[in-house]
Design a protein around this motif. Structure first.
Motif, PDB file in Angstrom:
ATOM      1  N   PHE A  94       3.652  -3.777  26.805  1.00  0.00           N
ATOM      2  CA  PHE A  94       3.299  -2.493  26.196  1.00  0.00           C
ATOM      3  C   PHE A  94       1.864  -2.122  26.519  1.00  0.00           C
ATOM      4  CE2 PHE A  94       1.036  -0.285  22.857  1.00  0.00           C
ATOM      5  CZ  PHE A  94       1.740   0.907  22.808  1.00  0.00           C
ATOM      6  N   LEU A  95       0.955  -3.086  26.408  1.00  0.00           N
ATOM      7  CA  LEU A  95      -0.461  -2.833  26.674  1.00  0.00           C
ATOM      8  C   LEU A  95      -0.647  -2.280  28.097  1.00  0.00           C
ATOM      9  CD1 LEU A  95      -3.330  -5.210  25.633  1.00  0.00           C
ATOM     10  CD2 LEU A  95      -3.318  -4.210  27.904  1.00  0.00           C
ATOM     11  N   LYS A  96       0.010  -2.895  29.055  1.00  0.00           N
ATOM     12  CA  LYS A  96      -0.075  -2.434  30.443  1.00  0.00           C
ATOM     13  C   LYS A  96       0.468  -1.010  30.574  1.00  0.00           C
ATOM     14  CE  LYS A  96       1.696  -3.535  35.084  1.00  0.00           C
ATOM     15  NZ  LYS A  96       2.671  -2.434  35.249  1.00  0.00           N
ATOM     16  N   GLY A  97       1.643  -0.747  29.974  1.00  0.00           N
ATOM     17  CA  GLY A  97       2.251   0.575  30.069  1.00  0.00           C
ATOM     18  C   GLY A  97       1.402   1.651  29.420  1.00  0.00           C
ATOM     19  N   ARG A 152       8.702  -0.875  29.061  1.00  0.00           N
ATOM     20  CA  ARG A 152       9.668   0.228  29.096  1.00  0.00           C
ATOM     21  C   ARG A 152       9.565   1.130  27.875  1.00  0.00           C
ATOM     22  NH1 ARG A 152      13.035  -3.559  31.943  1.00  0.00           N
ATOM     23  NH2 ARG A 152      13.788  -4.503  30.006  1.00  0.00           N
ATOM     24  N   LEU A 153       9.067   0.606  26.765  1.00  0.00           N
ATOM     25  CA  LEU A 153       8.978   1.407  25.538  1.00  0.00           C
ATOM     26  C   LEU A 153       7.622   2.085  25.361  1.00  0.00           C
ATOM     27  CD1 LEU A 153      10.845  -0.664  22.804  1.00  0.00           C
ATOM     28  CD2 LEU A 153      11.383   1.635  23.592  1.00  0.00           C
ATOM     29  N   SER A 154       6.686   1.825  26.241  1.00  0.00           N
ATOM     30  CA  SER A 154       5.326   2.334  26.036  1.00  0.00           C
ATOM     31  C   SER A 154       5.270   3.856  25.969  1.00  0.00           C
ATOM     32  CB  SER A 154       4.391   1.815  27.130  1.00  0.00           C
ATOM     33  OG  SER A 154       4.863   2.170  28.415  1.00  0.00           O
ATOM     34  N   SER A 155       6.028   4.539  26.821  1.00  0.00           N
ATOM     35  CA  SER A 155       5.970   6.004  26.799  1.00  0.00           C
ATOM     36  C   SER A 155       6.620   6.569  25.541  1.00  0.00           C
ATOM     37  CB  SER A 155       6.634   6.591  28.051  1.00  0.00           C
ATOM     38  OG  SER A 155       7.987   6.173  28.147  1.00  0.00           O
ATOM     39  N   ALA A 156       7.750   5.991  25.106  1.00  0.00           N
ATOM     40  CA  ALA A 156       8.422   6.471  23.892  1.00  0.00           C
ATOM     41  C   ALA A 156       7.526   6.292  22.677  1.00  0.00           C
ATOM     42  CB  ALA A 156       9.743   5.725  23.691  1.00  0.00           C
ATOM     43  N   ILE A 157       6.745   5.219  22.652  1.00  0.00           N
ATOM     44  CA  ILE A 157       5.876   4.954  21.511  1.00  0.00           C
ATOM     45  C   ILE A 157       4.634   5.844  21.537  1.00  0.00           C
ATOM     46  CG2 ILE A 157       4.391   3.202  20.432  1.00  0.00           C
ATOM     47  CD1 ILE A 157       6.452   1.097  21.370  1.00  0.00           C
ATOM     48  N   LEU A 205       0.821  -1.214   0.000  1.00  0.00           N
ATOM     49  CA  LEU A 205       0.000   0.000   0.000  1.00  0.00           C
ATOM     50  C   LEU A 205       0.855   1.264   0.000  1.00  0.00           C
ATOM     51  CD1 LEU A 205      -2.860  -0.944   2.517  1.00  0.00           C
ATOM     52  CD2 LEU A 205      -2.845  -1.099   0.020  1.00  0.00           C
ATOM     53  N   GLY A 206       2.155   1.099  -0.215  1.00  0.00           N
ATOM     54  CA  GLY A 206       3.050   2.252  -0.259  1.00  0.00           C
ATOM     55  C   GLY A 206       3.266   2.908   1.090  1.00  0.00           C
ATOM     56  N   LEU A 207       3.128   2.146   2.174  1.00  0.00           N
ATOM     57  CA  LEU A 207       3.278   2.702   3.518  1.00  0.00           C
ATOM     58  C   LEU A 207       4.644   2.364   4.102  1.00  0.00           C
ATOM     59  CD1 LEU A 207      -0.257   1.790   4.956  1.00  0.00           C
ATOM     60  CD2 LEU A 207       0.512   4.011   4.051  1.00  0.00           C
ATOM     61  N   GLU A 208       5.164   3.264   4.916  1.00  0.00           N
ATOM     62  CA  GLU A 208       6.455   3.071   5.567  1.00  0.00           C
ATOM     63  C   GLU A 208       6.258   2.442   6.954  1.00  0.00           C
ATOM     64  OE1 GLU A 208       9.501   3.637   4.324  1.00  0.00           O
ATOM     65  OE2 GLU A 208       8.603   4.222   2.404  1.00  0.00           O
ATOM     66  N   LEU A 209       7.289   1.740   7.412  1.00  0.00           N
ATOM     67  CA  LEU A 209       7.249   1.098   8.720  1.00  0.00           C
ATOM     68  C   LEU A 209       8.109   1.863   9.721  1.00  0.00           C
ATOM     69  CD1 LEU A 209       6.538  -1.287  10.621  1.00  0.00           C
ATOM     70  CD2 LEU A 209       8.576  -2.459   9.723  1.00  0.00           C
ATOM     71  N   THR A 210       7.550   2.120  10.876  1.00  0.00           N
ATOM     72  CA  THR A 210       8.310   2.676  11.990  1.00  0.00           C
ATOM     73  C   THR A 210       8.691   1.533  12.923  1.00  0.00           C
ATOM     74  OG1 THR A 210       7.105   4.762  11.890  1.00  0.00           O
ATOM     75  CG2 THR A 210       8.283   4.276  13.939  1.00  0.00           C
ATOM     76  N   VAL A 211       9.966   1.492  13.345  1.00  0.00           N
ATOM     77  CA  VAL A 211      10.447   0.388  14.175  1.00  0.00           C
ATOM     78  C   VAL A 211      10.924   0.922  15.523  1.00  0.00           C
ATOM     79  CG1 VAL A 211      12.141  -1.483  14.386  1.00  0.00           C
ATOM     80  CG2 VAL A 211      11.128  -0.949  12.149  1.00  0.00           C
ATOM     81  N   PHE A 212      10.476   0.270  16.586  1.00  0.00           N
ATOM     82  CA  PHE A 212      10.968   0.513  17.932  1.00  0.00           C
ATOM     83  C   PHE A 212      11.653  -0.769  18.402  1.00  0.00           C
ATOM     84  CE2 PHE A 212       7.265   3.186  17.326  1.00  0.00           C
ATOM     85  CZ  PHE A 212       7.695   4.432  17.775  1.00  0.00           C
ATOM     86  N   GLU A 213      12.761  -0.627  19.128  1.00  0.00           N
ATOM     87  CA  GLU A 213      13.523  -1.817  19.499  1.00  0.00           C
ATOM     88  C   GLU A 213      13.516  -2.033  21.007  1.00  0.00           C
ATOM     89  OE1 GLU A 213      18.004  -3.682  19.011  1.00  0.00           O
ATOM     90  OE2 GLU A 213      17.229  -2.296  17.501  1.00  0.00           O
ATOM     91  N   ALA A 214      13.028  -3.202  21.420  1.00  0.00           N
ATOM     92  CA  ALA A 214      13.017  -3.571  22.836  1.00  0.00           C
ATOM     93  C   ALA A 214      14.387  -4.099  23.241  1.00  0.00           C
ATOM     94  CB  ALA A 214      11.955  -4.634  23.090  1.00  0.00           C
ATOM     95  N   ASP A 215      14.738  -3.905  24.516  1.00  0.00           N
ATOM     96  CA  ASP A 215      16.024  -4.408  25.003  1.00  0.00           C
ATOM     97  C   ASP A 215      15.918  -5.818  25.561  1.00  0.00           C
ATOM     98  OD1 ASP A 215      14.649  -3.957  27.343  1.00  0.00           O
ATOM     99  OD2 ASP A 215      15.976  -2.391  28.094  1.00  0.00           O
ATOM    100  N   ALA A 216      14.712  -6.352  25.628  1.00  0.00           N
ATOM    101  CA  ALA A 216      14.493  -7.730  26.094  1.00  0.00           C
ATOM    102  C   ALA A 216      13.169  -8.226  25.533  1.00  0.00           C
ATOM    103  CB  ALA A 216      14.475  -7.785  27.619  1.00  0.00           C
ATOM    104  N   PRO A 217      13.081  -9.522  25.215  1.00  0.00           N
ATOM    105  CA  PRO A 217      11.830 -10.064  24.657  1.00  0.00           C
ATOM    106  C   PRO A 217      10.850 -10.434  25.761  1.00  0.00           C
ATOM    107  CG  PRO A 217      13.473 -11.790  24.734  1.00  0.00           C
ATOM    108  CD  PRO A 217      14.139 -10.551  25.277  1.00  0.00           C
TER     109      PRO A 217
END
Length: 330
Positions: free
Chosen positions: A250-253, A224-229, A205-217
């Protein structure tokens, strides 16, 4: 007075055969006439004879044990893999010896080398790059690898991660989402496949992907990434997470920050762990059939141990499981 334990010599004397015959019968290395086998079975039952596992392994060269290494036993995905593998092993008279490498690549080689000396074969999850896994082949044990090996000459079992990621992303796009992001865990080879599937669906669909990287699975890594996202200049309206644990974190944060899932952002993960269905809202996930993966790997390994030819790669299909964490955008 304590009753003496029956020995192989006692069985041989009572059955009127040699100790070598009893050994071959007990260890399954030779068949005999129905009459002899029936007599041996009856005597063994009457005397309560139990073979010594250590003596048996010295005779047969087999330990009847399988080594299974996982990356984090607290992750329900790996618990399900172990369950599937153990079920097949028990049905064939094998015991599973488990090693948890705790997502620590530095400990992996030491633990697996020690494990290899106690088992007939191994099933291996690994974070170590393939080009550094030559030592695994040098262990001289039949082995099955989880993932899609590009260099390792090992039979493998893999999930269709890229297709699963494409499916969940395409679903989000059909729901009207435009700003889809991916929460990554780069050390995982499966992460690259999942990210590729997300990109493929967006590119159509011609859309770009934004990637966020977690420091642990883990759930902590996602939280920890919920606020940055969510507090960035242009937050996504949908987030595909590396696994269910990061998605649940993430859902909880996000909810603690005051955001609503799925009204403000749709969230999806991978593995379809049982806890996802108990979250509020329930977590949409790509089911990679973890238990089936474990069972398939064990079946492949046992066949290899018996000298049978096995398919180089077994791929387990992915299935999208929809729950309340994803919704249609107006």
């Amino acid at each position: 007075m304590k009753k003496s334990v029956a020995t192989i010599r006692d069985v041989a004397t009572a059955a009127g055969v040699s100790t070598a015959t009893v050994s071959k019968f007990v260890n399954g290395t030779q068949r005999f006439s129905p009459a002899v086998e029936a007599r041996l079975t009856s005597v063994i039952e009457q005397l309560g004879y139990r073979s010594n596992p250590m003596a048996q392994s010295m005779i047969t060269g087999r330990t009847k044990a399988i080594g299974l290494s996982v990356l984090d036993i607290t992750n329900p995905h790996f618990t399900s893999v172990v369950k599937g593998a153990n079920r097949v092993a028990q049905a064939h008279g094998y015991t599973v010896l488990l090693v948890d490498t705790e997502e620590t690549q530095e400990r992996e080689r030491q633990l697996l080398e020690a494990l290899s000396r106690r088992v007939d074969g191994m099933i291996v999850y690994s974070r170590t790059p393939e080009e550094e896994l030559g030592w695994l082949l040098a262990l001289d044990r039949p082995a099955v690898y989880f993932g899609r090996p590009e260099r390792l000459a090992l039979p493998a079992v893999a999930s269709d991660d890229q297709l699963g990621a494409f499916m969940v992303t395409r679903h989000l796009l059909t729901q009207g989402h435009k700003r889809v992001a991916y929460l990554s865990f780069a050390p995982s080879r499966r992460d690259r496949e999942r990210m590729a599937g997300v990109r493929e669906a967006l590119a159509a669909l011609g859309l770009e992907l934004t990637v966020f990287e977690a420091d642990a699975p883990s759930a902590d890594g996602g939280e920890r990434l919920s606020s940055a996202i969510m507090l960035g200049r242009q937050p996504p309206d949908a987030l595909v997470c590396y696994n269910d644990l990061t998605a649940l974190g993430f859902l909880k944060g996000a909810q603690e920050l005051g955001f609503n899932v799925p009204d403000d952002i749709s969230v999806a993960g991978f593995d379809n762990i049982q806890y996802g269905s108990f979250a509020t809202p329930g977590l949409t996930s790509v089911d990679l059939h973890s238990e089936r993966m474990g069972a398939a790997a064990m079946q492949k390994l046992l066949a290899s141990i018996e000298g049978q030819e096995v398919e180089p790669l077994t791929v387990i299909d992915a299935q999208l499981v929809l729950r309340g964490s994803t919704t249609t955008r107006a």
